[in-house]
Design a protein around this motif. Sequence first.
Motif, PDB file in Angstrom:
ATOM      1  N   TYR A  85     -24.656 -10.655  31.128  1.00  0.00           N
ATOM      2  CA  TYR A  85     -23.349 -10.286  30.587  1.00  0.00           C
ATOM      3  C   TYR A  85     -23.217 -10.651  29.113  1.00  0.00           C
ATOM      4  O   TYR A  85     -22.260 -10.253  28.452  1.00  0.00           O
ATOM      5  CB  TYR A  85     -22.246 -10.964  31.422  1.00  0.00           C
ATOM      6  CG  TYR A  85     -22.346 -10.507  32.850  1.00  0.00           C
ATOM      7  CD1 TYR A  85     -21.798  -9.294  33.245  1.00  0.00           C
ATOM      8  CD2 TYR A  85     -23.067 -11.246  33.784  1.00  0.00           C
ATOM      9  CE1 TYR A  85     -21.947  -8.839  34.542  1.00  0.00           C
ATOM     10  CE2 TYR A  85     -23.217 -10.798  35.091  1.00  0.00           C
ATOM     11  CZ  TYR A  85     -22.662  -9.584  35.458  1.00  0.00           C
ATOM     12  OH  TYR A  85     -22.824  -9.121  36.731  1.00  0.00           O
ATOM     13  N   GLN A  87     -25.287  -3.224  30.327  1.00  0.00           N
ATOM     14  CA  GLN A  87     -25.107  -1.837  30.753  1.00  0.00           C
ATOM     15  C   GLN A  87     -25.598  -1.603  32.180  1.00  0.00           C
ATOM     16  O   GLN A  87     -25.175  -0.650  32.837  1.00  0.00           O
ATOM     17  CB  GLN A  87     -25.835  -0.902  29.787  1.00  0.00           C
ATOM     18  CG  GLN A  87     -27.333  -1.124  29.719  1.00  0.00           C
ATOM     19  CD  GLN A  87     -28.014  -0.258  28.687  1.00  0.00           C
ATOM     20  OE1 GLN A  87     -27.538   0.822  28.356  1.00  0.00           O
ATOM     21  NE2 GLN A  87     -29.143  -0.710  28.169  1.00  0.00           N
ATOM     22  N   HIS A  88     -26.460  -2.486  32.675  1.00  0.00           N
ATOM     23  CA  HIS A  88     -26.980  -2.351  34.038  1.00  0.00           C
ATOM     24  C   HIS A  88     -26.233  -3.238  35.035  1.00  0.00           C
ATOM     25  O   HIS A  88     -26.572  -3.240  36.221  1.00  0.00           O
ATOM     26  CB  HIS A  88     -28.464  -2.704  34.070  1.00  0.00           C
ATOM     27  CG  HIS A  88     -29.305  -1.891  33.140  1.00  0.00           C
ATOM     28  ND1 HIS A  88     -29.418  -0.513  33.245  1.00  0.00           N
ATOM     29  CD2 HIS A  88     -30.057  -2.246  32.054  1.00  0.00           C
ATOM     30  CE1 HIS A  88     -30.210  -0.061  32.286  1.00  0.00           C
ATOM     31  NE2 HIS A  88     -30.597  -1.090  31.560  1.00  0.00           N
ATOM     32  N   ASN A  89     -25.233  -3.969  34.564  1.00  0.00           N
ATOM     33  CA  ASN A  89     -24.510  -4.902  35.429  1.00  0.00           C
ATOM     34  C   ASN A  89     -23.007  -4.666  35.414  1.00  0.00           C
ATOM     35  O   ASN A  89     -22.241  -5.548  35.816  1.00  0.00           O
ATOM     36  CB  ASN A  89     -24.812  -6.339  34.987  1.00  0.00           C
ATOM     37  CG  ASN A  89     -26.247  -6.738  35.255  1.00  0.00           C
ATOM     38  OD1 ASN A  89     -26.606  -7.108  36.367  1.00  0.00           O
ATOM     39  ND2 ASN A  89     -27.090  -6.663  34.231  1.00  0.00           N
ATOM     40  N   LEU A  90     -22.595  -3.494  34.973  1.00  0.00           N
ATOM     41  CA  LEU A  90     -21.173  -3.214  34.830  1.00  0.00           C
ATOM     42  C   LEU A  90     -20.440  -3.139  36.167  1.00  0.00           C
ATOM     43  O   LEU A  90     -19.230  -3.347  36.228  1.00  0.00           O
ATOM     44  CB  LEU A  90     -20.974  -1.911  34.047  1.00  0.00           C
ATOM     45  CG  LEU A  90     -21.341  -1.988  32.555  1.00  0.00           C
ATOM     46  CD1 LEU A  90     -21.364  -0.596  31.952  1.00  0.00           C
ATOM     47  CD2 LEU A  90     -20.360  -2.870  31.801  1.00  0.00           C
ATOM     48  N   ASP A  91     -21.150  -2.845  37.247  1.00  0.00           N
ATOM     49  CA  ASP A  91     -20.507  -2.765  38.563  1.00  0.00           C
ATOM     50  C   ASP A  91     -19.926  -4.108  38.997  1.00  0.00           C
ATOM     51  O   ASP A  91     -19.025  -4.152  39.847  1.00  0.00           O
ATOM     52  CB  ASP A  91     -21.491  -2.282  39.626  1.00  0.00           C
ATOM     53  CG  ASP A  91     -21.858  -0.811  39.469  1.00  0.00           C
ATOM     54  OD1 ASP A  91     -21.138  -0.110  38.730  1.00  0.00           O
ATOM     55  OD2 ASP A  91     -22.856  -0.378  40.056  1.00  0.00           O
ATOM     56  N   PHE A  92     -20.449  -5.189  38.428  1.00  0.00           N
ATOM     57  CA  PHE A  92     -20.016  -6.523  38.846  1.00  0.00           C
ATOM     58  C   PHE A  92     -19.244  -7.259  37.762  1.00  0.00           C
ATOM     59  O   PHE A  92     -18.935  -8.443  37.916  1.00  0.00           O
ATOM     60  CB  PHE A  92     -21.243  -7.356  39.245  1.00  0.00           C
ATOM     61  CG  PHE A  92     -22.142  -6.672  40.234  1.00  0.00           C
ATOM     62  CD1 PHE A  92     -21.790  -6.595  41.572  1.00  0.00           C
ATOM     63  CD2 PHE A  92     -23.331  -6.085  39.819  1.00  0.00           C
ATOM     64  CE1 PHE A  92     -22.612  -5.958  42.489  1.00  0.00           C
ATOM     65  CE2 PHE A  92     -24.155  -5.442  40.729  1.00  0.00           C
ATOM     66  CZ  PHE A  92     -23.798  -5.376  42.069  1.00  0.00           C
ATOM     67  N   GLU A  94     -16.253  -7.305  36.729  1.00  0.00           N
ATOM     68  CA  GLU A  94     -14.909  -7.811  36.996  1.00  0.00           C
ATOM     69  C   GLU A  94     -14.920  -9.091  37.825  1.00  0.00           C
ATOM     70  O   GLU A  94     -14.009  -9.909  37.728  1.00  0.00           O
ATOM     71  CB  GLU A  94     -14.070  -6.741  37.701  1.00  0.00           C
ATOM     72  CG  GLU A  94     -13.746  -5.537  36.817  1.00  0.00           C
ATOM     73  CD  GLU A  94     -12.798  -4.567  37.486  1.00  0.00           C
ATOM     74  OE1 GLU A  94     -12.357  -4.854  38.624  1.00  0.00           O
ATOM     75  OE2 GLU A  94     -12.487  -3.527  36.880  1.00  0.00           O
ATOM     76  N   SER A 117     -18.024  -5.194  27.782  1.00  0.00           N
ATOM     77  CA  SER A 117     -17.663  -3.999  28.553  1.00  0.00           C
ATOM     78  C   SER A 117     -16.627  -3.161  27.812  1.00  0.00           C
ATOM     79  O   SER A 117     -16.645  -1.924  27.893  1.00  0.00           O
ATOM     80  CB  SER A 117     -17.145  -4.389  29.939  1.00  0.00           C
ATOM     81  OG  SER A 117     -16.033  -5.254  29.846  1.00  0.00           O
TER      82      SER A 117
END
Length: 205
Positions: A175, A182-187, A189, A107
């Motif tokens: 990840y 790039q399609h899983n950046l919302d999660f 953290e 990320s």
Amino acid sequence: MTDTQPTTPQPRGPVDHGVRNQIVEAATEHFSLYGYEKTTVSDLAKAIGFSKAYVYKFFDSKQAIGEVICCNCLNQMRQAVDEAVAGADSASERLRRLFGTLAEAGSRLFFQDRKLYAIAVVACEEQWASARAYDAHMQQLILQIVREGRESGEFERKTPLDETAHAIYLVMKPYLDPLQLQHNLDFVEVAPAQLSSLILRSLAP
């Protein structure tokens, strides 16, 4: 922990590392500014004052240059992971650090240099050698951690080793793989901690 490493493509042409490095540096700058797809070999040659034909003495294609840059990017991620894992004192903590560092390093590259990140995405889509080597290194690292966890008594031993390691790899892949990250950046953290905890509970003896 493991000797598997992303390999830089074999150079061609004159043994002149200075010129080769100039080309790679110019390409890195152009790709960062304009993107991989929009940059041509002619653009790179013009930027460093060489003819396109001279550039081709060192690299047989734009992809060959992209391979070196991609390998450099993925090497940075691999080194960050290896250093984090090496500093852990248990297999469980190594697994947590592997997952967390992968997500953090990926990320960070995505947000700090989106166009260079895009090269890693292309490499994964097209299965460049640098992307395959990076993926193989991570799979081997997972396998080694699971093996050590079994030897120390931290992890169960009933499930076949390869099956366990591959299942963990599949859980981590969103990840681990720049194409999927790039399609899983919302999660990004929360997912590494939550998923690694779930994995570790399933590995308990």
